[in-house]
Design a protein around this motif. Sequence first.
Motif, PDB file in Angstrom:
ATOM      1  N   TRP A  16      14.040   0.360   2.254  1.00 32.69           N
ATOM      2  CA  TRP A  16      12.757  -0.289   2.867  1.00 32.69           C
ATOM      3  C   TRP A  16      11.769   0.527   2.836  1.00 32.69           C
ATOM      4  O   TRP A  16      10.754   0.241   2.438  1.00 32.69           O
ATOM      5  CB  TRP A  16      13.354  -0.430   4.451  1.00 32.69           C
ATOM      6  N   LYS A  17      11.847   1.957   2.996  1.00 35.57           N
ATOM      7  CA  LYS A  17      10.789   2.781   3.040  1.00 35.57           C
ATOM      8  C   LYS A  17      10.283   2.896   1.476  1.00 35.57           C
ATOM      9  O   LYS A  17       9.067   2.855   1.392  1.00 35.57           O
ATOM     10  CB  LYS A  17      11.352   4.165   3.190  1.00 35.57           C
ATOM     11  N   ASP A  18      11.095   2.671   0.482  1.00 34.92           N
ATOM     12  CA  ASP A  18      10.661   2.850  -0.789  1.00 34.92           C
ATOM     13  C   ASP A  18       9.680   1.499  -1.033  1.00 34.92           C
ATOM     14  O   ASP A  18       8.781   1.787  -1.757  1.00 34.92           O
ATOM     15  CB  ASP A  18      11.954   2.604  -1.873  1.00 34.92           C
ATOM     16  N   ILE A  19      10.185   0.528  -0.742  1.00 31.81           N
ATOM     17  CA  ILE A  19       9.601  -0.731  -0.909  1.00 31.81           C
ATOM     18  C   ILE A  19       8.059  -0.695  -0.335  1.00 31.81           C
ATOM     19  O   ILE A  19       7.197  -0.762  -1.005  1.00 31.81           O
ATOM     20  CB  ILE A  19      10.167  -2.005  -0.394  1.00 31.81           C
ATOM     21  N   CYS A  20       8.131   0.001   1.026  1.00 30.23           N
ATOM     22  CA  CYS A  20       6.622   0.055   1.815  1.00 30.23           C
ATOM     23  C   CYS A  20       5.872   0.893   0.961  1.00 30.23           C
ATOM     24  O   CYS A  20       4.668   0.796   0.906  1.00 30.23           O
ATOM     25  CB  CYS A  20       7.068   0.258   3.146  1.00 30.23           C
ATOM     26  N   GLU A  21       6.453   2.230   0.486  1.00 27.32           N
ATOM     27  CA  GLU A  21       5.585   3.132  -0.034  1.00 27.32           C
ATOM     28  C   GLU A  21       5.397   2.599  -1.425  1.00 27.32           C
ATOM     29  O   GLU A  21       4.072   2.959  -1.751  1.00 27.32           O
ATOM     30  CB  GLU A  21       6.392   4.388  -0.178  1.00 27.32           C
ATOM     31  N   LYS A  22       5.792   1.888  -2.219  1.00 29.17           N
ATOM     32  CA  LYS A  22       5.182   1.450  -3.574  1.00 29.17           C
ATOM     33  C   LYS A  22       4.377   0.417  -3.557  1.00 29.17           C
ATOM     34  O   LYS A  22       3.598   0.176  -4.173  1.00 29.17           O
ATOM     35  CB  LYS A  22       6.532   1.149  -4.447  1.00 29.17           C
ATOM     36  N   HIS A  23       4.482  -0.423  -2.542  1.00 26.41           N
ATOM     37  CA  HIS A  23       3.895  -1.984  -2.564  1.00 26.41           C
ATOM     38  C   HIS A  23       3.169  -2.183  -1.205  1.00 26.41           C
ATOM     39  O   HIS A  23       2.413  -3.262  -0.967  1.00 26.41           O
ATOM     40  CB  HIS A  23       4.844  -2.967  -2.885  1.00 26.41           C
ATOM     41  N   GLY A  24       3.196  -1.213  -0.309  1.00 27.25           N
ATOM     42  CA  GLY A  24       2.582  -1.396   1.006  1.00 27.25           C
ATOM     43  C   GLY A  24       1.173  -1.228   1.113  1.00 27.25           C
ATOM     44  O   GLY A  24       0.740  -0.213   0.282  1.00 27.25           O
ATOM     45  N   THR A  25       0.618  -1.807   2.112  1.00 25.58           N
ATOM     46  CA  THR A  25      -0.654  -1.526   2.423  1.00 25.58           C
ATOM     47  C   THR A  25      -0.846  -0.578   3.656  1.00 25.58           C
ATOM     48  O   THR A  25      -0.115  -0.912   4.567  1.00 25.58           O
ATOM     49  CB  THR A  25      -1.582  -2.794   2.786  1.00 25.58           C
ATOM     50  N   ARG A  26      -1.586   0.539   3.778  1.00 28.20           N
ATOM     51  CA  ARG A  26      -1.393   1.441   4.949  1.00 28.20           C
ATOM     52  C   ARG A  26      -2.556   0.808   5.915  1.00 28.20           C
ATOM     53  O   ARG A  26      -3.475   0.315   5.700  1.00 28.20           O
ATOM     54  CB  ARG A  26      -1.796   2.875   4.681  1.00 28.20           C
ATOM     55  N   ARG A  27      -1.849   0.579   7.439  1.00 22.49           N
ATOM     56  CA  ARG A  27      -2.714  -0.032   8.143  1.00 22.49           C
ATOM     57  C   ARG A  27      -2.701   0.787   9.524  1.00 22.49           C
ATOM     58  O   ARG A  27      -1.546   1.455   9.716  1.00 22.49           O
ATOM     59  CB  ARG A  27      -2.164  -1.422   8.766  1.00 22.49           C
ATOM     60  N   HIS A  28      -3.642   0.900  10.142  1.00 22.92           N
ATOM     61  CA  HIS A  28      -3.918   1.791  11.510  1.00 22.92           C
ATOM     62  C   HIS A  28      -3.690   0.635  12.598  1.00 22.92           C
ATOM     63  O   HIS A  28      -4.450  -0.149  12.455  1.00 22.92           O
ATOM     64  CB  HIS A  28      -5.251   2.445  11.573  1.00 22.92           C
ATOM     65  N   TYR A  29      -2.756   1.046  13.504  1.00 23.27           N
ATOM     66  CA  TYR A  29      -2.763   0.334  14.877  1.00 23.27           C
ATOM     67  C   TYR A  29      -3.236   1.075  15.991  1.00 23.27           C
ATOM     68  O   TYR A  29      -2.528   2.157  16.122  1.00 23.27           O
ATOM     69  CB  TYR A  29      -1.562  -0.235  15.006  1.00 23.27           C
TER      70      TYR A  29
END
Length: 186
Positions: A16-29
Amino acid sequence: MAQFNSFEKAIDFSFWKDICEKHGTRRHYARGDYFALCGTMLKEVGWIVSGGFKHSLIDNAGNLKAVGFVFEGSVLANYTAGILGRAMPTDIIALEDSEVLVVPVDMIKERLHDDPSLDIRFAQALFEQAYYHILHDYRFTPAERYFHLVDRYPRITQLVSLSEIASYLNISYRQLHRIRSSAQKE
């Protein structure tokens, strides 16, 4: 950081972490921002880089209830909404300023469907956590549940209001206040 939820210990979420690191958009909440709204379809999930979130709902009497928490180094999702495609049963709200790597839920669904044994282990881990949470409520006194919670995540009293902690423990605010007062006298 130690995982807050037992299902996170039962599954290796590096995929899950790998998918988010490779394809994710960093968002601030910011504190109080919504990641997801109750009743909506969950289109995105994430990996919490920093910060924390609560899952909350409004009960039939109109009371706001905190029903779960997730913190840094954890998945940010809801299995039934994200993976099973149902409406969100809770709101997901930032407890503090948080950074999340966000991906479309379909990326995680695809990975789980490509590995049915992982999908089954994931569902089993969630079921086991829910079952033991129910047993925990029967087995331990409210005071024991509170001290287990604080031992498990000492920062919780700094991030979460006492009324939300009481609702998470399924006790009244007054009862929690008595528990804390008794502990301070000892």
